[in-house]
Write a protein that holds these residues in place. Structure first.
Motif, PDB file in Angstrom:
ATOM      1  N   LEU A  14      29.661 -20.353   9.280  1.00 46.74           N
ATOM      2  CA  LEU A  14      28.467 -21.170   9.515  1.00 46.74           C
ATOM      3  C   LEU A  14      27.195 -20.359   9.246  1.00 46.74           C
ATOM      4  N   PHE A  15      27.204 -19.108   9.700  1.00 46.04           N
ATOM      5  CA  PHE A  15      26.032 -18.262   9.475  1.00 46.04           C
ATOM      6  C   PHE A  15      26.227 -17.495   8.179  1.00 46.04           C
ATOM      7  N   ALA A  16      25.425 -17.835   7.187  1.00 49.32           N
ATOM      8  CA  ALA A  16      25.536 -17.124   5.914  1.00 49.32           C
ATOM      9  C   ALA A  16      24.667 -15.869   5.976  1.00 49.32           C
TER      10      ALA A  16
ATOM     11  N   LYS B  68      24.479 -24.470  -1.230  1.00 49.18           N
ATOM     12  CA  LYS B  68      24.873 -25.135   0.015  1.00 49.18           C
ATOM     13  C   LYS B  68      24.250 -24.450   1.239  1.00 49.18           C
ATOM     14  N   LEU B  69      23.226 -23.651   1.016  1.00 46.85           N
ATOM     15  CA  LEU B  69      22.633 -22.944   2.147  1.00 46.85           C
ATOM     16  C   LEU B  69      21.396 -23.663   2.669  1.00 46.85           C
ATOM     17  N   MET B  70      21.297 -23.698   4.014  1.00 43.44           N
ATOM     18  CA  MET B  70      20.050 -24.168   4.613  1.00 43.44           C
ATOM     19  C   MET B  70      19.303 -22.895   5.005  1.00 43.44           C
ATOM     20  N   MET B  71      18.150 -22.673   4.359  1.00 43.68           N
ATOM     21  CA  MET B  71      17.459 -21.410   4.603  1.00 43.68           C
ATOM     22  C   MET B  71      16.066 -21.641   5.179  1.00 43.68           C
TER      23      MET B  71
END
Lengths: 403, 224
Positions: free
Chosen positions: B7-9, B73-76
């Motif tokens: 979940l945490f990238a 696909k990352l929420m940053m």
């Protein structure tokens, strides 16, 4: 001893083990991920406090049917309750083990509800299910992450605004860190009253447990920070303060979790025990202390044997979660769960925590969240009840044929 | 595999800071090469120019790694596009240093008026400032996010961006001065030397141009 009771006890222990492996590890994840505690410490804290919560604060009376999902008056044959409880326990355990294998944080409460609904439908058709309750459960899938996200978003914005947004962050941190920590303890104190002591009156909980606890902690933290602010860099200083607080909040989560979720494993055991020892069970049955101990022990063993591996992975892999973020997630999730408990909503702590992580992400508080994994999580939530129900239905059918 | 760990990238900022460190090293090595060129030490100049090339390769490798890790696909906390464009610009700073090193290598040193050499060396020294400021700006950006986009941290970031812009305009001034000098000294230089000097100047001023572009991206990161 009745062989069915023995089987149920074994299954109850297996379910408790699965709760320890999946759920307990999940509730400690933010603390381990933010390096507030090491995986080893997490295992000790979770093991001891989950057991304490289960044994000393677990309900001494439990419903025969979890959350009133079935109409118990329709079950006239005591054997149905025995087979059904076994089927529900086995189904929930199987699903939890599958979910743990794939690392999906699913709700143990929802697993057991699915299992119970499954055998109920096989036995008496869909009319036995209390669909009003079921709707509440489904709603909680949607509501708990959303409310968790909104809460965490607001808390994160408020926390950063109060500490980092000022001209003098160090000065603000001295006053505002104790405030936030105190506020967390208002929630913790109230939660203790509701979840652990199983109190019913929210106002009394806030007034006699929450506010005194919060105020006391505020004073202590304020004095400690006054004496020695860790370092003049506000970020490092604030993080180190919140790192210590996270140890307490995560311990509290473990205690409440043990007190609350142990019923998922031992409720069915207590129901079968009541049938075995008294011939029939009513709506509610007493839970003997040894059954509570069994549940607590099962959870502790689950944490120590499998949960440990989960937490070790979390500790190694999560490198980006800071303590203020971890605190925000824990604090928001705990607050939302408190309100939901008070409203009688079957909300899932796990779902709320995932929602809170996303909420902090939306507030631009987490540098990177993998959204592709969110899809897997949400799907696993939606399949929990039907899958557990289906497995339970098959097992129940088999038991009815051979029993 | 645990869902929490997926979940945490990984944040792109630590690798971006690492990349910025290599960029500084590249520009610093270039400045040493220019110093050797200025002093007529051909052997040392050649060694350092080759080192610039090697460091640029290191920067490229880090850039590739960051690019590969930034899935869509990352929420940053900042937009992925801004991070990628910023990275591209930061990498261009090292590329420009490498271009300068190439121009140092292609032509054997010959008689060049000292005042021209002095200006080029000055441009090199100022370029290091630009690269260092970019490094500071990306470290500060990490802090901006850490603070939840606190205004005082954003203000500090704007100061750094302005400082980068100042360095860029100072180098532009030196560039103009150099062009004038080349034409004033046209009778003392053969066309090849003049051509080489002008290209050295152009590539050096690219260093601060790209630093300014990178700073511009940071401004956009903060505004969203």
């Amino acid at each position: 001893m009745d062989p069915w009771l023995l089987i149920t006890i074994l299954l109850g222990f297996a379910m408790a083990w699965a709760i320890g492996a999946n759920d307990a590890a999940n509730s400690m994840s933010t603390a381990v991920g933010a390096k507030a505690i090491t995986p080893k410490q997490a295992v000790v804290i979770a093991g001891v406090l989950e057991f304490t919560g289960a044994y000393f604060f677990g309900k001494s009376v439990t419903e025969t049917i979890r959350k009133g999902i079935l109409d118990p008056s329709r079950i006239t044959d005591p054997n149905v309750l025995i087979y059904g409880s076994i089927a529900a326990l086995l189904a929930a355990t199987i699903w939890l083990i599958i979910a743990t294998k794939f690392g999906l944080p699913v709700s143990t409460t929802h697993s057991i509800i699915g299992g119970i609904a499954g055998y109920g439908i096989v036995y008496a058709g869909t009319s036995i299910v209390n669909w009003g309750k079921m709707t509440q459960v489904v709603l909680s899938w949607i509501l708990s992450p959303i409310v968790g996200a909104i809460m965490a978003y607001l808390v994160f914005k408020a926390l950063t605004r109060s500490i980092f947004m000022s001209k003098n962050p160090v000065k603000n941190a001295r006053v505002w860190s104790p405030f936030w920590i105190g506020l967390a303890f208002v929630v913790i104190g109230t939660m203790f009253y509701i979840k652990v002591l199983h109190g019913k009156d929210l106002k009394a909980g806030v007034l006699f447990y929450g506010i005194p606890a919060g105020f006391l902690v505020f004073l202590i933290t304020y004095a400690l920070i006054r004496l020695r602010f860790p370092i003049n860099d506000p970020y490092i200083g604030v993080e180190s303060i919140f790192r210590r607080v996270q140890v307490i909040t995560s311990g509290y989560v473990a205690l409440a979790h043990g007190a609350n979720d142990v019923a998922n494993a031992i409720g069915p055991v207590a129901a079968v025990y009541a049938v075995a020892s008294m011939g029939m069970a009513g709506m509610k049955v007493p839970v003997p202390r040894w059954i509570l101990a069994l549940g607590g022990l099962g959870i502790a063993v689950g944490v120590a044997t499998y949960g440990y591996r989960v937490m070790e992975t979390v500790g190694k892999k999560i490198t980006e979660l800071t303590n203020t973020r971890g605190f925000t997630i824990d604090f928001s999730a705990a607050t939302v769960v408190l309100f939901a408990s008070w409203l009688g909503m079957p909300i899932s702590t796990t779902h709320t925590v995932v929602g809170a992580v996303v909420g902090v992400g939306l507030a631009r508080g987490i540098k990177a969240i993998n959204t592709s994994i969110l899809k897997d999580i949400v799907i696993s939530w939606f399949v929990t009840v039907p899958v557990a129900g289906l497995i339970s239905a098959v097992i129940f059918k088999v038991l009815m044929l051979v029993g | 595999m645990q869902v929490w760990t997926k979940l945490f990238a990984k944040s792109p900022f630590k690798p971006l800071i690492k990349h910025a460190e290599v960029v500084i090293q590249t520009v610093e090595t270039l400045e040493k090469a220019l110093q050797a060129w200025h002093d007529g030490n051909a052997e040392e100049m050649e060694r350092l120019a080759i080192e610039v090339d090697r460091l640029e390769d290191v920067a490229d490798r880090i850039k590739e790694e960051i690019r590969d890790s930034l899935s869509s696909k990352l929420m940053m906390a900042v937009s992925r596009e801004d991070v990628l464009i910023y990275l591209h610009m930061q990498d261009k700073v090292a590329d420009s240093a490498e271009d300068t090193a190439k121009w140092l290598l292609v032509k054997s040193p010959c008689e060049i008026p000292t005042e021209i050499k002095d200006v080029i060396l000055q441009m090199g020294t100022e370029s290091i400032k630009a690269a260092k400021l970019v490094y500071e700006a990306i470290v500060q950006m990490d802090r901006v996010i850490e603070s939840g986009f606190a205004e005082n941290e954003i203000a500090r970031e704007y100061e750094l961006i302005r400082a980068i812009e100042d360095v860029e305009s100072k180098i532009d001034g030196l560039d103009t001065k150099l062009m004038k000098l080349v034409f004033e000294n046209a009778d003392k230089l053969d066309w090849g030397t003049g051509f080489c000097i002008l290209n050295i100047a152009r590539t050096i001023s690219n260093i601060s141009d790209k630093a300014k572009d990178a700073a511009e991206r940071i401004r956009l990161m903060m505004n969203k």
